[in-house]
Scaffold this active site. Structure first.
Site, PDB file in Angstrom:
ATOM      1  N   GLU A   1       0.935  -1.091  -0.589  1.00  9.48           N
ATOM      2  CA  GLU A   1      -0.247  -0.012  -0.125  1.00  9.48           C
ATOM      3  C   GLU A   1       0.878   1.384   0.234  1.00  9.48           C
ATOM      4  O   GLU A   1       0.652   2.201   0.174  1.00  9.48           O
ATOM      5  CB  GLU A   1      -1.018  -0.203   1.138  1.00  9.48           C
ATOM      6  CG  GLU A   1      -2.034  -0.556   1.034  1.00  9.48           C
ATOM      7  CD  GLU A   1      -2.658  -1.369   2.755  1.00  9.48           C
ATOM      8  OE1 GLU A   1      -3.654  -1.336   1.968  1.00  9.48           O
ATOM      9  OE2 GLU A   1      -2.205  -1.359   3.313  1.00  9.48           O
TER      10      GLU A   1
ATOM     11  N   GLU B   1      -9.750   4.775  -0.468  1.00 13.56           N
ATOM     12  CA  GLU B   1      -9.073   4.741   1.254  1.00 13.56           C
ATOM     13  C   GLU B   1      -8.566   5.934   1.560  1.00 13.56           C
ATOM     14  O   GLU B   1      -8.109   6.526   2.897  1.00 13.56           O
ATOM     15  CB  GLU B   1      -9.408   3.893   2.113  1.00 13.56           C
ATOM     16  CG  GLU B   1      -8.132   2.923   2.137  1.00 13.56           C
ATOM     17  CD  GLU B   1      -8.031   1.376   2.480  1.00 13.56           C
ATOM     18  OE1 GLU B   1      -7.518   1.104   3.856  1.00 13.56           O
ATOM     19  OE2 GLU B   1      -9.311   0.813   2.433  1.00 13.56           O
TER      20      GLU B   1
END
Length: 691
Positions: free
Chosen positions: A175, A495
């Site tokens: 990520e 997100e």
């Protein structure tokens, strides 16, 4: 069609024996790529790759270190060599195109270990017009049955200090933002230290980087290093030797340091090298899909690409919580009914509900075995009533299974969880693996977890359930073999727009299709319409670095058969005219054309809707504004189309005026040429309806 060739003098394969050095050459069908494999007198086996005469991979070593039996496999005799050609087509169950050509030349070398162990190994190369795939195979043999891999010694020696788009090597997270530096400027430790919002980091070291790795040479070649068909084996990272400009495979270990436990016959994933002198070619490559096995699902009629909304973003912007304690529980019956009403009103297929089940008060950071049972809703979530209400409205609920990293617990409960879904009319599940893995000592990228992801896909298929996995290992084309495994996150998704430090930069979405998305669809969750995230908490300073028009364009540039409209219903109702594009844009395609692209800068993509003559275009840019020419020669000649453009307004800017957009209609045909102006951090989305 498939042709077996047994003469190395035919077409693409040549054999030479000079000065006791055996060389094998195999070319791509169009002759642009040439792979040379050499067996030196000392027994080393190396390979090199050239594209149109330019070096892509310099002579690079191949081999293994086994822990059991304790033997190093890096000196060989070539015992046999076979070659073949394949040129065929196949139809994916769903995807970016309706038909895929599988055209390659193959070389397979049977190698015998020179150390006297008697172990035989096959190295198999497949050379396509857009790149190379190779893997190791261990045939069934008396000299090797059960074995443990300590290290794989695959090398990628590069010709120069290329521009490199990279992430830090990490066993548990993919990520990160991408970094753009020269190879010799890679510093994974420093890059990871800047990342304050990643829940779990397991860094490998300062010179370790992740695959997929994108490189750009000074003379205009684009090179991607990755892997395909990752099964029963750990994820491959890369260890960089800056002095030699060489990358060496680094496999994710298990709790005791071993890499893989195998039994013959066995094979590794394919190591892939995509190469082109045109950046858009990488985005339309199907090489990784072609290296995966055909579908295991005999009747795929139940697989349905879909768009959905979700009770999800509320938790990220402070409106609600996953846990019931605290009085802001979002997944309550009345609130979810509002999402069902919204989905039904605007034609969405499903509603994802997170935080519906007991356990969220204890789910993160405790490394606990039993948190969720996946069948017990909170008391304020009437799943039976909601199931009936959704069915009445023509909408399905989408299940959420967050494992909190306790994978052994999930495996024990999968059958019961999937039966529970069937009882409530659910056919899609979002799985999650946030946190440290149980069994303790395993990583998200280890062999044990790779096997788990496969088990979930196979088990879900038995119940006719589609999978959207989050926090899993990077995808490697397995959606061909398991088409119910329709999407993954496996990268920094939308997100992170709520992350308080780095967030998502405007260039990030121009890099994902060149990197992580080469392996398969991403559940990025686009479609945000409000960009200052202080709607429910005035102290929040986080912002979404994009324009509204770019959010629409992402539905075209970032493919997924499961696409979410990520924002809150009330934010969409403020811009229903722009929301119309999200309602209209398909999630399954007959054709895809990448018209223009440059990694880290911009992407311009056109896609043809499945089963119709209609086309959709998405254009996105980084932090710089730009004008992109758009020829419409992909449209059917002689036909007229109504084009609806959703574009940045002249005053749009991701920083100062992100919600400024213009919607206009034009009558166009295949000879029309448009110019798209993209604002800073902006984009443009276009719908073409044939008249």
């Amino acid at each position: 069609m498939h042709y077996a060739l047994f003469s190395f003098l035919l077409l693409s394969l040549l054999w030479t024996n000079s000065l006791a050095q055996t060389r094998f050459h195999v070319n791509s069908p169009d002759q642009a790529i040439r792979v040379t494999v050499q067996n030196t007198p000392a027994g080393e086996v190396t390979y090199q790759v050239r594209y149109k005469g330019k070096p892509v991979i310099q002579p690079s070593g191949l081999g293994f270190v086994l822990q059991r039996p304790a033997v190093t496999l890096n000196r060989f005799t070539v015992a046999a060599a076979d070659s073949s050609r394949t040129n065929e087509s196949w139809k994916p169950v769903w995807g970016e195109v309706s038909q895929i050509r599988n055209n390659y030349h193959e070389l397979a070398l049977r190698l015998l270990d020179k150390s006297g162990s008697g172990i035989a190994m096959v190295v198999r190369f497949r050379v396509f017009n857009d790149g190379v795939g190779f893997r190791y195979e261990f045939p069934q043999q008396t000299a090797l049955m059960h074995f443990v891999v300590a290290d794989e010694q695959t090398q990628f020696a590069l010709a120069a200090d290329h521009t490199t788009f990279w992430q830090p090597g990490d066993y548990d997270s993919n990520e990160y933002l991408y970094n753009t530096t020269r190879l010799t400027q890679v510093d994974a430790t420093a890059a990871a230290a800047r990342e304050k919002d990643i829940a779990l980091q397991s860094l490998i070291g300062p010179n370790a980087i992740q695959t997929p790795l994108l490189l750009k040479t000074a003379d205009g070649l684009y090179i991607s290093l990755y892997e395909a068909a990752l099964l029963n084996y750990p994820v491959m990272h890369l260890q960089l030797d800056k002095a030699k400009l060489t990358l060496t495979s680094h496999l994710t270990p298990d709790a005791v340091g071993n890499k893989a436990y195998l039994q013959t016959p066995a094979q590794t994933p394919w190591r892939t090298i995509l190469v082109s002198d045109k950046a858009p070619d990488l985005l339309t490559s199907r090489l990784i899909l072609n290296l995966n096995a055909p579908s295991t699902i005999a009747d795929p009629s139940w697989l349905k690409p879909q768009k959905f909304v979700g009770m999800w973003w509320e938790m990220h912007v402070g409106k609600a919580t996953w846990e019931r304690a605290g009085g802001k529980h979002g997944a309550n019956t009345q609130n979810v009914k509002k999402y069902i009403d919204f989905a039904a009103k605007y034609g969405f297929d499903g509603v994802l509900v997170e935080g519906w089940n007991e356990g969220w008060e204890d789910w993160f950071g405790n490394w606990k075995e039993d948190v969720f049972d996946f069948v017990t809703p909170y008391p304020d979530y009437d799943i039976d009533a909601l199931t009936a209400y959704a069915r009445q409205k023509g909408v399905r609920l989408i299940m959420h299974h967050e494992t909190s990293g306790s994978v052994t617990n999930y495996e024990r409960r999968m059958d019961a969880a999937f039966r529970y879904m069937q009882q409530h009319g659910m056919n899609t599940v979002k799985t999650g693996y946030v946190g440290r893995i149980i069994p303790r000592g395993e990583h998200h990228d280890s062999q044990w977890m790779v096997n788990h992801y496969q088990r979930v896909a196979e088990k879900a298929a038995q119940y006719k359930i589609m999978i959207d996995s989050h926090e899993s290992a990077h995808p490697t084309g397995l959606h061909r073999t398991y088409p119910n495994w329709m999407a993954s996150e496996a990268a920094r998704g939308s997100e992170f727009n709520n992350a308080p430090t780095l967030g998502i930069t405007p260039e990030h979405t121009t890099l994902l299709p060149f990197t992580r998305m080469l392996g398969g669809p991403m559940d990025f969750t686009p479609g945000l319409f409000r960009f200052r995230l202080n709607q429910f908490d005035s102290t929040r300073i986080t912002r979404v670095r994009t324009t509204l028009a770019k959010q629409l364009a992402l539905y075209v540039t970032m493919y997924s058969p499961l696409q979410m409209a990520a924002d809150l219903p009330e934010n969409y109702e403020r811009h229903l005219d722009a929301f119309q594009f999200i309602r209209d844009v398909p999630v399954d395609w007959d054709d895809t054309r990448v018209i223009a692209a440059e990694p880290g800068d911009y992407i311009l993509t056109a896609r043809k809707e499945k089963g119709t003559p209609n086309w959709y275009v998405g254009a996105i840019t980084d932090e710089n504004s730009r004008d992109l020419p758009l020829p419409l020669d992909f449209l059917e000649p002689g036909k007229t189309y109504e084009a609806t453009l959703y574009r940045d307004a002249p005053t749009a800017d991701w920083d100062t005026n992100p919600e400024a957009y213009v919607i206009e209609k034009k009558t166009v045909n295949a000879k029309t040429k448009l110019t798209l102006h993209l604002a800073k951090g902006g984009g443009c989305a276009i719908q073409f309806i044939r008249q």
